[in-house]
Design a protein around this motif. Structure first.
Motif, PDB file in Angstrom:
ATOM      1  N   THR A 100     -24.579  -2.408  -8.987  1.00 44.31           N
ATOM      2  CA  THR A 100     -25.894  -2.744  -9.678  1.00 44.31           C
ATOM      3  C   THR A 100     -26.294  -3.709 -10.679  1.00 44.31           C
ATOM      4  OG1 THR A 100     -26.037  -0.533 -10.030  1.00 44.31           O
ATOM      5  CG2 THR A 100     -27.841  -1.503  -7.900  1.00 44.31           C
ATOM      6  N   HIS A 101     -24.567  -3.152 -11.574  1.00 49.81           N
ATOM      7  CA  HIS A 101     -24.143  -3.203 -13.615  1.00 49.81           C
ATOM      8  C   HIS A 101     -23.334  -3.738 -13.303  1.00 49.81           C
ATOM      9  CE1 HIS A 101     -25.063  -2.185 -17.518  1.00 49.81           C
ATOM     10  NE2 HIS A 101     -26.155  -2.499 -17.359  1.00 49.81           N
ATOM     11  N   LEU A 109     -13.287  -5.536 -16.659  1.00 47.64           N
ATOM     12  CA  LEU A 109     -14.677  -5.049 -16.253  1.00 47.64           C
ATOM     13  C   LEU A 109     -14.983  -4.099 -15.316  1.00 47.64           C
ATOM     14  CD1 LEU A 109     -17.576  -7.302 -16.043  1.00 47.64           C
ATOM     15  CD2 LEU A 109     -16.975  -8.187 -13.670  1.00 47.64           C
ATOM     16  N   LEU A 110     -16.324  -4.131 -15.489  1.00 53.13           N
ATOM     17  CA  LEU A 110     -17.000  -2.289 -15.129  1.00 53.13           C
ATOM     18  C   LEU A 110     -17.844  -2.575 -14.680  1.00 53.13           C
ATOM     19  CD1 LEU A 110     -16.286   0.615 -17.610  1.00 53.13           C
ATOM     20  CD2 LEU A 110     -14.221  -0.276 -15.935  1.00 53.13           C
ATOM     21  N   THR A 111     -17.922  -2.274 -13.241  1.00 54.34           N
ATOM     22  CA  THR A 111     -19.278  -1.944 -11.896  1.00 54.34           C
ATOM     23  C   THR A 111     -19.761  -0.931 -11.322  1.00 54.34           C
ATOM     24  OG1 THR A 111     -18.028  -2.292  -9.885  1.00 54.34           O
ATOM     25  CG2 THR A 111     -18.390  -4.386 -10.758  1.00 54.34           C
ATOM     26  N   ALA A 112     -20.984  -0.933 -12.183  1.00 54.10           N
ATOM     27  CA  ALA A 112     -21.407   0.134 -11.438  1.00 54.10           C
ATOM     28  C   ALA A 112     -22.494   0.286  -9.988  1.00 54.10           C
ATOM     29  CB  ALA A 112     -22.932   1.033 -11.888  1.00 54.10           C
ATOM     30  N   ASN A 113     -21.650   0.566  -8.711  1.00 55.52           N
ATOM     31  CA  ASN A 113     -21.754   0.638  -7.547  1.00 55.52           C
ATOM     32  C   ASN A 113     -23.098   1.783  -7.069  1.00 55.52           C
ATOM     33  OD1 ASN A 113     -19.778  -1.374  -7.514  1.00 55.52           O
ATOM     34  ND2 ASN A 113     -18.256   0.541  -7.354  1.00 55.52           N
ATOM     35  N   TYR A 114     -24.149   1.403  -6.440  1.00 57.72           N
ATOM     36  CA  TYR A 114     -25.263   2.046  -6.605  1.00 57.72           C
ATOM     37  C   TYR A 114     -24.991   2.978  -4.954  1.00 57.72           C
ATOM     38  CZ  TYR A 114     -29.331   4.152  -5.428  1.00 57.72           C
ATOM     39  OH  TYR A 114     -30.785   4.796  -5.384  1.00 57.72           O
ATOM     40  N   GLY A 115     -24.674   1.700  -3.923  1.00 52.98           N
ATOM     41  CA  GLY A 115     -24.167   2.199  -2.419  1.00 52.98           C
ATOM     42  C   GLY A 115     -23.929   3.317  -2.454  1.00 52.98           C
ATOM     43  N   HIS A 155     -26.258   4.109 -11.297  1.00 58.30           N
ATOM     44  CA  HIS A 155     -27.262   2.893 -11.752  1.00 58.30           C
ATOM     45  C   HIS A 155     -26.649   2.029 -12.855  1.00 58.30           C
ATOM     46  CE1 HIS A 155     -30.184  -0.155 -10.089  1.00 58.30           C
ATOM     47  NE2 HIS A 155     -30.953   0.995 -10.025  1.00 58.30           N
ATOM     48  N   GLN A 156     -25.422   2.509 -13.698  1.00 60.70           N
ATOM     49  CA  GLN A 156     -25.139   2.076 -15.163  1.00 60.70           C
ATOM     50  C   GLN A 156     -24.029   1.972 -15.315  1.00 60.70           C
ATOM     51  OE1 GLN A 156     -27.575   2.584 -18.343  1.00 60.70           O
ATOM     52  NE2 GLN A 156     -27.637   1.118 -19.182  1.00 60.70           N
ATOM     53  N   VAL A 157     -22.958   1.377 -15.557  1.00 62.52           N
ATOM     54  CA  VAL A 157     -22.235   1.511 -16.760  1.00 62.52           C
ATOM     55  C   VAL A 157     -22.625   0.884 -18.608  1.00 62.52           C
ATOM     56  CG1 VAL A 157     -20.544  -0.333 -15.426  1.00 62.52           C
ATOM     57  CG2 VAL A 157     -19.971   1.839 -16.345  1.00 62.52           C
ATOM     58  N   ILE A 166     -16.546   5.557 -21.718  1.00 60.67           N
ATOM     59  CA  ILE A 166     -17.037   4.366 -21.029  1.00 60.67           C
ATOM     60  C   ILE A 166     -18.507   5.415 -19.963  1.00 60.67           C
ATOM     61  CG2 ILE A 166     -17.269   3.678 -18.444  1.00 60.67           C
ATOM     62  CD1 ILE A 166     -15.333   2.127 -21.225  1.00 60.67           C
ATOM     63  N   VAL A 167     -19.610   5.078 -20.008  1.00 61.32           N
ATOM     64  CA  VAL A 167     -20.548   6.146 -19.565  1.00 61.32           C
ATOM     65  C   VAL A 167     -21.194   5.746 -18.471  1.00 61.32           C
ATOM     66  CG1 VAL A 167     -22.579   6.838 -20.778  1.00 61.32           C
ATOM     67  CG2 VAL A 167     -20.958   6.683 -22.089  1.00 61.32           C
ATOM     68  N   SER A 168     -21.812   5.837 -17.113  1.00 61.13           N
ATOM     69  CA  SER A 168     -21.708   5.969 -16.116  1.00 61.13           C
ATOM     70  C   SER A 168     -23.066   6.693 -16.108  1.00 61.13           C
ATOM     71  CB  SER A 168     -21.035   5.906 -15.087  1.00 61.13           C
ATOM     72  OG  SER A 168     -20.625   7.299 -14.698  1.00 61.13           O
ATOM     73  N   VAL A 169     -24.459   5.891 -15.570  1.00 56.08           N
ATOM     74  CA  VAL A 169     -26.166   7.139 -15.114  1.00 56.08           C
ATOM     75  C   VAL A 169     -25.935   6.913 -13.833  1.00 56.08           C
ATOM     76  CG1 VAL A 169     -28.134   7.267 -15.676  1.00 56.08           C
ATOM     77  CG2 VAL A 169     -26.332   6.014 -17.364  1.00 56.08           C
ATOM     78  N   ASP A 170     -25.890   7.986 -13.512  1.00 55.36           N
ATOM     79  CA  ASP A 170     -25.850   8.207 -11.864  1.00 55.36           C
ATOM     80  C   ASP A 170     -27.421   9.167 -10.978  1.00 55.36           C
ATOM     81  OD1 ASP A 170     -25.668   9.654  -9.069  1.00 55.36           O
ATOM     82  OD2 ASP A 170     -23.484   8.715  -8.975  1.00 55.36           O
TER      83      ASP A 170
END
Length: 374
Positions: A100-101, A109-115, A155-157, A166-170
């Motif tokens: 999603t982000h 490249l970093l991706t936040a994977n919601y599923g 949901h976000q990185v 690196i910050v990720s929001v869950d």
């Protein structure tokens, strides 16, 4: 098709599975903020969120599908004979579902994977294209919501303003994680985790331009969690929480995006269901936010909210009504006023290309420098 006649440039993501055209390139009128569509490409499914290389030469996107992928496009130089976005190789699997982000950091490249509740690091080639293999950092945990928090949902990185972390929001675990990224291997190593109120469902955060605080927008309850940020230690500390909607707003609202003004005086949030933009003012401590007002988003289901590089306008990507609406910001009050809109079916995000100079109204402090696109 991408053209440049001296104005700015924007790229809009949309859900192809819901009738969207994929990635839309648009010209931005520097005087009015108006968008003019220049072309589209749908070669990548559901490019819901976009990011731009620091030099503006490559556009990156997630493919928010069950399989999960990311892709890179070469952006032609102004005046080049062929002005089409060029896909740089096939989309690369992120080894995670429903990304999603995305963000760029240390040659990856970093991706936040919601599923799948994970964060992926994909190496970048020397030309800016994507490489493999993917390195995956998996979140653990759950929350009290019976449907949305059975497991982790990253949901976000993003990178912090110092570029060190690196910050990720869950949303699924009601927490924000801080990791260190090994630039050589792409390995993410857990450093700290901040627990937020159970059931709040954090979705996105935005840093204050001074780099001292972060504001976490919660989706499952329309609130903003105010946090201190210690870049030296890599630690986020929650200090307060405030509503982003009035008490009579009802319960069917799901906040989506949070933006901080360049001068650090205002916070704006997009609210789906309530279909509004909230305006909050920050006090001098940066730790107290007051809800000033809400204004209509110009459509339905604002999935994204973006501030233009000059800090003068907000752009709302209204997914269900299929439009992008822009607003002029009153520099005295921070209140946005509708200024125009274009049709964009299943719109999901807006990002900007060539940055413009800050305006004389809401502007960035001279002592603060931020990498463009952060």
């Amino acid at each position: 098709m991408v053209r440049d006649r001296g104005n700015g440039q924007a790229f809009i993501g949309s859900f192809t599975s819901s009738g969207g055209h994929g990635i839309i390139a648009a010209e931005v009128d520097d005087e009015t903020g108006a968008l003019t569509v220049q072309g589209t490409t749908d070669v990548v499914a559901d490019p819901s969120y976009l990011a731009l290389a620091p030099d503006g030469s490559v556009l990156y996107t997630v493919s928010e599908t069950e399989e999960g992928a990311a892709a890179a496009f070469r952006i032609p130089a102004p005046g080049a004979p062929d002005q089409a976005l060029l896909l740089m190789g096939r989309p690369v699997a992120v080894s995670g579902s429903s990304p999603t982000h995305l963000a760029l950091a240390s040659g990856h490249l970093l991706t936040a994977n919601y599923g799948s509740g994970s964060v992926t690091a994909l190496p970048l080639r020397s030309d800016g294209g994507l490489d493999a293999p993917a390195r995956v950092f998996r979140h653990q945990g759950s929350g009290p919501h019976p449907d949305r928090q059975c497991g982790p949902h990253a949901h976000q990185v993003l990178t912090d303003p110092s570029g060190r972390w690196i910050v990720s929001v869950d949303l699924g675990t009601d927490s924000v994680r801080v990791c260190a990224l090994d630039a050589a291997s792409g390995t993410l190593t857990a450093h700290s985790e901040t627990a937020l109120r159970a059931g709040s469902g954090p979705r996105h955060l935005a840093f204050h331009p001074a780099g001292s605080h972060a504001y976490v927008l919660n989706e499952l309850e329309p609130t903003l969690t105010i946090c201190r940020w210690d870049a030296r230690q890599g630690v986020l500390e929650a200090v307060a929480e405030t509503p982003v909607l009035p008490a009579d707003a009802g319960t069917d609202s799901y906040a989506s995006e949070v933006v901080v003004s360049h001068d650090g005086r205002y916070v704006w949030t997009a609210n789906r269901g309530h279909d509004s933009i909230s305006v909050l003012s920050l006090d001098g401590t940066r730790e107290k936010a007051e809800l000033i007002t809400t204004v209509g988003c110009g459509g339905r289901w604002p999935r994204d909210l973006a501030l233009d590089p000059a800090g003068r306008r907000l752009y709302a990507a209204n997914e269900h009504s299929g439009d992008v609406t822009w607003f002029d910001i009153d520099p005295r009050t921070g209140i946005p006023a509708p200024a125009g809109a274009i049709e964009v079916p299943a719109a999901s995000c807006v990002i900007f290309g060539r940055p413009a100079a800050p305006s004389s109204g809401i502007r960035a402090p001279e002592a603060v420098t931020e990498p463009y696109g952060a």
